[in-house]
Design an enzyme around this catalytic site. Sequence first.
Site, short mmCIF file in Angstrom:
data_model
loop_
_atom_site.label_atom_id
_atom_site.label_comp_id
_atom_site.label_asym_id
_atom_site.label_seq_id
_atom_site.Cartn_x
_atom_site.Cartn_y
_atom_site.Cartn_z
N GLN A 222 0.83 -1.19 0.00
CA GLN A 222 0.00 0.00 0.00
C GLN A 222 0.88 1.26 0.00
O GLN A 222 1.53 1.55 0.99
CB GLN A 222 -0.88 -0.01 1.26
CG GLN A 222 -1.81 1.19 1.38
CD GLN A 222 -2.50 1.24 2.74
OE1 GLN A 222 -1.95 0.79 3.74
NE2 GLN A 222 -3.70 1.80 2.78
N GLY A 223 0.87 2.00 -1.10
CA GLY A 223 1.67 3.22 -1.20
C GLY A 223 0.84 4.45 -0.86
O GLY A 223 0.40 5.19 -1.75
N SER B 253 1.15 6.59 2.73
CA SER B 253 1.83 7.63 3.51
C SER B 253 3.08 8.15 2.81
O SER B 253 3.74 7.43 2.05
CB SER B 253 2.25 7.08 4.86
OG SER B 253 1.13 6.75 5.62
N GLU C 279 -10.33 -0.59 6.10
CA GLU C 279 -9.17 -0.93 6.93
C GLU C 279 -9.57 -0.92 8.40
O GLU C 279 -9.06 -1.68 9.20
CB GLU C 279 -8.04 0.05 6.65
CG GLU C 279 -6.70 -0.35 7.27
CD GLU C 279 -5.58 0.63 6.98
OE1 GLU C 279 -5.74 1.52 6.11
OE2 GLU C 279 -4.53 0.51 7.63
N SER D 286 -4.19 7.43 12.90
CA SER D 286 -3.81 7.39 14.31
C SER D 286 -5.05 7.51 15.18
O SER D 286 -6.11 7.95 14.73
CB SER D 286 -2.85 8.55 14.63
OG SER D 286 -3.56 9.77 14.62
N ASN D 287 -4.92 7.11 16.44
CA ASN D 287 -6.08 7.17 17.34
C ASN D 287 -6.55 8.61 17.57
O ASN D 287 -7.73 8.84 17.86
CB ASN D 287 -5.76 6.46 18.65
CG ASN D 287 -5.76 4.94 18.47
OD1 ASN D 287 -5.77 4.45 17.33
ND2 ASN D 287 -5.75 4.20 19.56
N GLU D 288 -5.63 9.56 17.40
CA GLU D 288 -6.06 10.96 17.48
C GLU D 288 -6.99 11.29 16.30
O GLU D 288 -8.03 11.94 16.48
CB GLU D 288 -4.83 11.90 17.43
CG GLU D 288 -4.00 11.91 18.72
CD GLU D 288 -3.05 10.72 18.84
OE1 GLU D 288 -2.90 9.96 17.86
OE2 GLU D 288 -2.46 10.55 19.92
#
Lengths: 375, 395
Positions: free
Chosen positions: B124-125, B127, B242, B380-382
Site C-alpha cells: 500500500q503506497g 503515507s 481498513e 492514528s487514534n487521534e
Amino acid sequence: MDFSFTEEQTLLRNMVQSFVQDNYDFDSRMKIVHSDEGMSHEIWGQFAELGLLAAPFSEEMGGLDGGPIETMVIMEELGRGLVVEPYLPTVVLCGGILNRHGSDAQKEAHLAGIIGGEDIWALAYSEPQSRFNPADVLTSAKADGDGYVLNGTKAVVAAAPWANKLIVSARISGDQRDSDGLGLFIVEKSADGVSTQDYPTVDGNRASEVTLENVAVGADALVGAAGNGLALLEEALDHGIGAVCAEAIGHMKCLNDATVEYCKTRKQFGVPIGSFQVLQHRMVDMFMEYEQSVSMTYMVNMKLSEGEAERKKAAAGAKVQIGKSGRFVGQEAVQLHGGMGMTEELNVGHYFKRLTVIDTQFGNVDHHLKRFAAA
Amino acid sequence: MDIEFAPQDEDFRAEVRSFIEENYPKHLVGADRGDLSKEDFLAWHKILAKKGWVAPSWPEEFGGTGWTVTQKYIWNEESASFGTIPPLPFGIGMLGPVIYTFGNQEQKDWVLPGILSGETWWCQGYSEPGAGSDLAGLKTKAELDGDEYVVNGHKIWTTLAQHADWMFCLVRTSSEGKPQEGISFLLIDMNTPGIEVKPIITIDGGHEVNEVFLTDVRVPAKNLVGEQDKGWTIAKFLLGNERSGIAGVARSKKAIDRLRDIARAELEDGKPLLDCGAFSRKIAELEIDLTALEYTELRTLASESKGQGPGPESSILKIKGTEIQQRITELTMEAVGNYASPWVPQLDRGDNYLAIGPEHAEGVSQTYFNNRKTSIYGGSNEIQRNIIAKMVLGL
C-alpha cells in the site's frame, strides 16, 4: 529548606553534561551498543580521568567524598546521553556496598581499582525464581574451612559480561525467603566454577545468567557480617533506585524536549501539529509527569542517608512515580512522533526502551506499591 | 434481543473449526509474525484459496464465500482462537474491494485472481514523509506522458514492500483546487525501473516497514483505477474498510488466555502471580474492557447485517481495540519480570544457543514495543477521535 545545588555540584553537572555532549552523541552511542564488546573502555577510562568513578568514595581512599546528590547529578546527565557504560553497577551498587560496609582491607583491596577504572563490577542478586524479592535466594554459601563454597544461578545480572568482579548474594543459613541468613560475597569472575551466558538486553545494555558451581572463596570475600546480607543488599538497591530515578528524569527531559520540538516543526493540515490543543494538553501532561518525577528523585536522594524505615519508604515511593511517569512519557513521546517514534534510527525509541527496563529494574510499580504500603 | 447463535451457526462453527485444525500448516502453529518468510506468509492463504475461503468479505460473484455476517464473524473468531496467520490484508482487505467497486472489467479480470490465489503480493503506497495523518497532503507526482504516467516521489511506512510484486499507490495528478482534489489511484509494478525499496528497522528490531523511492517510474495509463483526480473517494473507501476488523477481539481473547497462563506459571514469593490480587485485578479489568468491545462490535455487525454499512462508529473499534492490544502486551511484559529484558536477535543465535529464562518470556518486550505502532497506523487514534467528534457528535 534548600533545593539549590552547591557550586561544586553545578560544576560537576556541567562537566558531565559537556563530556556527554562532546563524546557521546546518539550515533557514537549506537556504535558502542552495536560493537562486539557493547561498551567503550575508552569512555570508561575517561570517566576515571574526570574523577567520576571516584565521586562517592572518601578522600582518604582517593575519592571525592560525594553523596547521593552527586550520584544523582551524574546519573541524570548520563541518562540524557543514554550512556551504557556500567556506572550504576560498578560505582553505585558494588562500590556503594564496599564503601559503606567493606572492611578496611576490602576497601584497600578494591576501591582503587574502581576509582582508577581498571575494574568493572556487577551485582548478582536476582535469581530465576526470585522476581523482585532480594530475600528469595537459593544460591547457597556453605562454610568450608575458613571460607565458603558457593553454588547457584543468578539471573539477568546487568553488566556481568563486562565485569571482572562480582558481588553475589548467597544463603548461608535459613530457608529460601528468610530475611536472615544471607551473605554478600566478592567473587572474581575468573574464579573456578563461575560461568556466564552473556546477552544483550532490550535497552542496549548487556547482562548474563551467572552460574556458580562449587566456587570457593575465602572468609575475606564476605562483606559485612555473616547472615546480615539482606540489609546491606536492600540498602544498595535503594541507592540503585535513587540513581535510576535520576537517570530516568534525564531520559524524560530529553523525550519531552524532543517531542515539543517535533510538534512545533512537524506540519500536517498546513499547520504545526503542536497547534492542536489535544496534543498540547498531552505534552502538558508529559511535562507534569516529568516535574513530579524530578521532585520524587530529589526526595529519595535526600533521604537515602536517613534511617532504614524512612529510606525504604522514600525509595518505594520514588520508584512507583518513576515507573508510572516513565511509561507515560515514553509511550506518549513515541505516539506524538508518529511513525518516526517507532524507528530504530531515532533516539526517541531508545529512551523509551531504557525507561521500560527501568520500570522493572529493582522492582516494578506493583512491587514497590506493596512495599510502600507495608512501610 | 438475543445473543445466542442459531443451531446452523453452531454447525458452521464446527465445520470451520475442523477445517482449520486439519489443514493449517503444522510448522506455522504458534509462529511469530516477525520470523515469517514470504512463503510462510502465503502458505495458509494458498490453502484457503483452494478451498474458496480466502475472501469471505467479498461478494460471491468475485470470489467471496457468500457467508452471512454471523458466519463471517464465526470464521474470524475460530481463525483467531486457533492463532492462524491471516491472509495478507493488502490484497484481500484493501485492494480487492477497491477493484470490484471502482475498477473496470479489464482490471477486475487481471487483479482479482492474483489476489485470491496469493500469486500477486500487493503493498500500500499511501503515507509520505510529509503526509501521514494528513494523507491528502501527499506530493508524489504522476504526469501523463503519451499513454504512460511518469511517477516521482517518496512513500514511507510501506508494510512488507520488500516482498511486494505490485503497489497500489495514491499519486498527485493535479495541484489545482483543494488537496483532496487531484489525487489519483494507480497500480504500479514494483519491478519497474526507478523503484527503490529501503528498509526501516523499528524499535523492536524488526523489518516490517519500508521507504519506497520512485524516480521517473513509467506506469501504463491503463493502470489508473477510477477517474483521474478522483482517487480521494477511493482512498477514503479503502481506509473505511481498513478500520473494520481492526478491533481484533478474538485475537485479544486468545492473548489474554496466554497472559493468564504466563501469570499462572510466574511465581511471586513462591505463589503464582495470578493469585496475587493486584495482578489478577488488572487482567480482570482488561477482560471487562474486551467484553465491552466485543458487544460493541457485535452491535455494529448486527446493524451491518440489516444493511447499514459500518459508519464512523467503527472508529471506536479501532481506538478501543488497539488500546486493549497494547495493554495486553504491556501486562504480558510485566508478568515475566526480570526476563523481559534479555534480547537475542534470531540472527545472532548460534547452534549452541540456549534459551534465556522461561520460554514464555521470549519476545514479550519486542511484541510490546512493536505494538506501539497500532495506535499510530491505519489513521492514528487521534485522527479516529477527530472522526468521531466530527461525524458522530457533530462538533
